[in-house]
Write a protein that holds these residues in place. Sequence first.
Motif, PDB file in Angstrom:
ATOM      1  N   ILE A   1       8.836  55.906  39.945  1.00  0.00           N
ATOM      2  CA  ILE A   1       7.983  54.727  39.723  1.00  0.00           C
ATOM      3  C   ILE A   1       7.597  54.627  38.247  1.00  0.00           C
ATOM      4  O   ILE A   1       7.660  53.555  37.645  1.00  0.00           O
ATOM      5  N   PHE A   2       7.205  55.761  37.655  1.00  0.00           N
ATOM      6  CA  PHE A   2       6.887  55.760  36.217  1.00  0.00           C
ATOM      7  C   PHE A   2       8.086  55.209  35.436  1.00  0.00           C
ATOM      8  O   PHE A   2       7.930  54.376  34.534  1.00  0.00           O
ATOM      9  N   ASP A   3       9.282  55.686  35.782  1.00  0.00           N
ATOM     10  CA  ASP A   3      10.478  55.271  35.041  1.00  0.00           C
ATOM     11  C   ASP A   3      10.823  53.802  35.304  1.00  0.00           C
ATOM     12  O   ASP A   3      11.158  53.061  34.379  1.00  0.00           O
ATOM     13  N   ASP A   4      10.717  53.381  36.564  1.00  0.00           N
ATOM     14  CA  ASP A   4      11.006  51.973  36.907  1.00  0.00           C
ATOM     15  C   ASP A   4      10.096  51.017  36.140  1.00  0.00           C
ATOM     16  O   ASP A   4      10.499  49.921  35.758  1.00  0.00           O
ATOM     17  N   LEU A   5       8.846  51.430  35.973  1.00  0.00           N
ATOM     18  CA  LEU A   5       7.853  50.537  35.373  1.00  0.00           C
ATOM     19  C   LEU A   5       7.813  50.645  33.842  1.00  0.00           C
ATOM     20  O   LEU A   5       6.995  49.991  33.192  1.00  0.00           O
ATOM     21  N   GLY A   6       8.659  51.485  33.291  1.00  0.00           N
ATOM     22  CA  GLY A   6       8.687  51.619  31.826  1.00  0.00           C
ATOM     23  C   GLY A   6       7.478  52.347  31.275  1.00  0.00           C
ATOM     24  O   GLY A   6       7.014  52.047  30.176  1.00  0.00           O
ATOM     25  N   LEU A   7       6.959  53.301  32.046  1.00  0.00           N
ATOM     26  CA  LEU A   7       5.823  54.103  31.587  1.00  0.00           C
ATOM     27  C   LEU A   7       6.345  55.414  31.004  1.00  0.00           C
ATOM     28  O   LEU A   7       7.118  56.129  31.650  1.00  0.00           O
ATOM     29  N   HIS A   8       5.923  55.725  29.806  1.00  0.00           N
ATOM     30  CA  HIS A   8       6.362  56.935  29.108  1.00  0.00           C
ATOM     31  C   HIS A   8       5.224  57.949  29.129  1.00  0.00           C
ATOM     32  O   HIS A   8       4.159  57.686  28.560  1.00  0.00           O
ATOM     33  N   ILE A   9       5.452  59.084  29.769  1.00  0.00           N
ATOM     34  CA  ILE A   9       4.417  60.131  29.793  1.00  0.00           C
ATOM     35  C   ILE A   9       4.448  60.831  28.435  1.00  0.00           C
ATOM     36  O   ILE A   9       5.305  61.672  28.165  1.00  0.00           O
ATOM     37  N   ALA A  10       3.502  60.451  27.590  1.00  0.00           N
ATOM     38  CA  ALA A  10       3.491  60.956  26.212  1.00  0.00           C
ATOM     39  C   ALA A  10       2.662  62.226  26.078  1.00  0.00           C
ATOM     40  O   ALA A  10       2.703  62.877  25.026  1.00  0.00           O
ATOM     41  N   ALA A  11       1.912  62.555  27.114  1.00  0.00           N
ATOM     42  CA  ALA A  11       1.114  63.786  27.112  1.00  0.00           C
ATOM     43  C   ALA A  11       0.715  64.074  28.548  1.00  0.00           C
ATOM     44  O   ALA A  11       0.708  63.165  29.371  1.00  0.00           O
ATOM     45  N   ASP A  12       0.410  65.334  28.807  1.00  0.00           N
ATOM     46  CA  ASP A  12      -0.072  65.647  30.149  1.00  0.00           C
ATOM     47  C   ASP A  12      -1.136  66.717  30.094  1.00  0.00           C
ATOM     48  O   ASP A  12      -1.194  67.513  29.149  1.00  0.00           O
ATOM     49  N   ASP A  13      -1.975  66.685  31.124  1.00  0.00           N
ATOM     50  CA  ASP A  13      -2.978  67.728  31.344  1.00  0.00           C
ATOM     51  C   ASP A  13      -2.771  68.190  32.788  1.00  0.00           C
ATOM     52  O   ASP A  13      -3.697  68.270  33.580  1.00  0.00           O
ATOM     53  N   VAL A  14      -1.507  68.430  33.133  1.00  0.00           N
ATOM     54  CA  VAL A  14      -1.151  68.786  34.503  1.00  0.00           C
ATOM     55  C   VAL A  14      -1.076  70.315  34.609  1.00  0.00           C
ATOM     56  O   VAL A  14      -0.472  70.966  33.752  1.00  0.00           O
ATOM     57  N   ALA A  15      -1.719  70.852  35.649  1.00  0.00           N
ATOM     58  CA  ALA A  15      -1.795  72.317  35.780  1.00  0.00           C
ATOM     59  C   ALA A  15      -0.414  72.955  35.845  1.00  0.00           C
ATOM     60  O   ALA A  15      -0.197  74.033  35.293  1.00  0.00           O
ATOM     61  N   ALA A  16       0.540  72.277  36.502  1.00  0.00           N
ATOM     62  CA  ALA A  16       1.884  72.842  36.641  1.00  0.00           C
ATOM     63  C   ALA A  16       2.745  72.558  35.414  1.00  0.00           C
ATOM     64  O   ALA A  16       3.903  72.983  35.365  1.00  0.00           O
ATOM     65  N   GLN A  17       2.190  71.840  34.446  1.00  0.00           N
ATOM     66  CA  GLN A  17       2.980  71.517  33.243  1.00  0.00           C
ATOM     67  C   GLN A  17       2.279  72.091  32.002  1.00  0.00           C
ATOM     68  O   GLN A  17       2.138  73.300  31.889  1.00  0.00           O
ATOM     69  N   SER A  18       1.808  71.237  31.104  1.00  0.00           N
ATOM     70  CA  SER A  18       1.325  71.724  29.803  1.00  0.00           C
ATOM     71  C   SER A  18       0.080  72.606  29.872  1.00  0.00           C
ATOM     72  O   SER A  18      -0.137  73.427  28.987  1.00  0.00           O
ATOM     73  N   ARG A  19      -0.751  72.391  30.920  1.00  0.00           N
ATOM     74  CA  ARG A  19      -2.038  73.087  30.937  1.00  0.00           C
ATOM     75  C   ARG A  19      -1.879  74.606  30.872  1.00  0.00           C
ATOM     76  O   ARG A  19      -2.714  75.313  30.328  1.00  0.00           O
ATOM     77  N   GLN A  20      -0.765  75.115  31.423  1.00  0.00           N
ATOM     78  CA  GLN A  20      -0.592  76.571  31.483  1.00  0.00           C
ATOM     79  C   GLN A  20      -0.096  77.177  30.169  1.00  0.00           C
ATOM     80  O   GLN A  20      -0.038  78.402  30.035  1.00  0.00           O
ATOM     81  N   TYR A  21       0.280  76.323  29.212  1.00  0.00           N
ATOM     82  CA  TYR A  21       0.874  76.851  27.976  1.00  0.00           C
ATOM     83  C   TYR A  21      -0.051  76.769  26.767  1.00  0.00           C
ATOM     84  O   TYR A  21       0.374  76.948  25.642  1.00  0.00           O
ATOM     85  N   ARG A  22      -1.325  76.456  27.006  1.00  0.00           N
ATOM     86  CA  ARG A  22      -2.222  76.216  25.877  1.00  0.00           C
ATOM     87  C   ARG A  22      -2.699  77.500  25.192  1.00  0.00           C
ATOM     88  O   ARG A  22      -2.953  77.498  24.002  1.00  0.00           O
ATOM     89  N   THR A  23      -2.867  78.551  25.980  1.00  0.00           N
ATOM     90  CA  THR A  23      -3.537  79.745  25.440  1.00  0.00           C
ATOM     91  C   THR A  23      -2.563  80.911  25.317  1.00  0.00           C
ATOM     92  O   THR A  23      -1.914  81.297  26.290  1.00  0.00           O
ATOM     93  N   ASP A  24      -2.490  81.474  24.125  1.00  0.00           N
ATOM     94  CA  ASP A  24      -1.645  82.647  23.896  1.00  0.00           C
ATOM     95  C   ASP A  24      -2.473  83.917  24.049  1.00  0.00           C
ATOM     96  O   ASP A  24      -3.700  83.885  24.021  1.00  0.00           O
ATOM     97  N   CYS A  25      -1.756  85.026  24.154  1.00  0.00           N
ATOM     98  CA  CYS A  25      -2.399  86.332  24.291  1.00  0.00           C
ATOM     99  C   CYS A  25      -2.298  87.068  22.954  1.00  0.00           C
ATOM    100  O   CYS A  25      -1.257  87.001  22.287  1.00  0.00           O
TER     101      CYS A  25
END
Lengths: 256, 372
Positions: free
Chosen positions: B246-270
């Motif tokens: 649906i996002f693709d059909d409607l021409g919506l570009h996900i330019a950022a995310d705060d999704v737990a299964a996506q970018s949210r898990q990569y923010r903090t390094d050890c």
Amino acid sequence: MHFAGIDVGSTTSKCVLVQDGEMIGSALVDMGIGTAGPERAYSEALAAAGAVPEDVACCVATGYGRSSWKGADQTISELTAHGLGNHFLFPDARTVIDIGGQDAKVIELDANGRMANFVMNDKCAAGTGRFLEVMANVLRIPIGELEVLAAQAEQAAPISSTCTVFAESEVISQLASGTPVPDVVAGICASVASRVAALAKRVGIKEQVCMSGGVAQNGGVRRALEQTLGVPIAWSSQAQLAGALGAALHACHKSH
Amino acid sequence: MSTQELLRRFHTVAAAPKSQMKKYLEAGEKVVLTAPVYTPEEIIHTMGFVPMGAWGADVPLERSKEYFPAFICSVMQSILDLGMKGVYEGASAIVIPSLCDSLKCLGQNWKYAVPSIPFVPMTYPQNRWGKVGTDFTRAGYERVIADLEKAAGAKFDPAKLSDSIKIYNAHNAVMRKVDEALARHPEITAAQRSDIFKSAFFMKKEEHTVWAEELLAALDAQEPGADKVKVMTTGILCDSPALLEIFDDLGLHIAADDVAAQSRQYRTDCNEDGDPLEALADKFSAMDHCSVLYDPDKKRPHTIVEQAKARGARGVVVVLTKFCDPEEFDYPPIKNACNQAGLAVTLVEVDRQMRNFEQARTALETFRDVLA
């Protein structure tokens, strides 16, 4: 040059033709998606306008079955369509409450009639036209009589607004305990109003408030909604056609 | 390899995790399942296991209803359902953290419903700051280590943990770069974007890092496609093919995310220096801006607004997993923050059992009209 809008809903199909900013023909058929309803509505609207398909410069489809209507040049969501249609019918409207056959939506319009915000109900029949149909069946009365009976009520019986199935049981219990039918019907209308009012308050009520969609014809629900929201609610006898009208107006704008 | 070929490679893994697991098992490796969220993969990795994400799947829920009530997170339900149906057979253990009430129920139910795959709890503290917080977290990690040693016969070597931490930090860094690059490339579809993130759950991180670096190089060499309507997504999951279409059909570009299964898990390094287990506990302490992490100041909504603005997103799509109370609690402040910042926001409810996305399509189509 004619512009057509067709609203393929879950229970009905509506079609409107406009020319030079005026509605010149319309049709409403009590058959929705997956039936011959859309075809019939289109043909009947053309006939009402004294037009033939070749007169239609652009056709825009909306509603739940908008993608299934093959005669459309474009589709738009029913919220966009109802926003446009109601701005045409009520230029001062800022809040549009659209209760259709199987869903409810609230749209906030800005001063130019542009959609500023919206909210839709969850996938649940409570607070929709389907809820009223189910209750009318339980009461064995035509759905059109709900309004008349609600006006005769002395005190609305409490009916759940959470779930259609639970509400059905409550209606049967109310009847079994001797609650007068008009009081039960008023309770049913209040139940729909309560559910939709909660939805409307999530968007925020800005006057003028108008009602759109098939349930707008039910004065019992309109009055219950006015009481719950504390604001007058405008409505048009063409409320059920507002989505198709908005689609036709969009077709016209698109072509200019 | 062309960008499209690289993307197909990610898709193959993302669409068939079972094949990926089979591949590792046939190569003589041991697989440990990692349930959402913030499972200490570095520990699992350093003990010689392949950590494999267990975030459920879009499947009909049948067996899990023997243990769960109907109105509970479908991610949890589908993990248990898949476990009860034997889909995860071959895994040496499953590590389930305690970061929400549903996850706690999943762990307890798993013990009885799927006895063939040992349950390893990772109990995190609510107050994760200061010495008391890190001591509690460290004790949780030590329990995971002890349970994995018992369940799968592996040994934990603290000296090797530093190496795993470096591998995971490198992966975090490349995934952050991928996220930035994808914001500049609207021609990469929402479905392809999801594949890149999702495949990371089913691969060794050192392997996924190589693929991600190859993709970055390919994207850098490629002219960005025509602009679309930029939006930001937020939520727990956003991987349903029907929703992404649906996002693709409607021409919506996900330019950022705060999704737990996506970018949210990569923010903090050890931190790579000092005692590695202590550093890992410090990493958890430093994590923030997440619905399942205690945050009395509710900083997450502000972070979402700032990121959306920085990426030029015109609106925020809250992809709310039904019955996820931590996300539901965060929705009002997110909505308010977006409204105050003049950012449009809409809510789309999803779950792992959805078959009909017409309501989501109508909401997103209308949202696009609002943005236009």
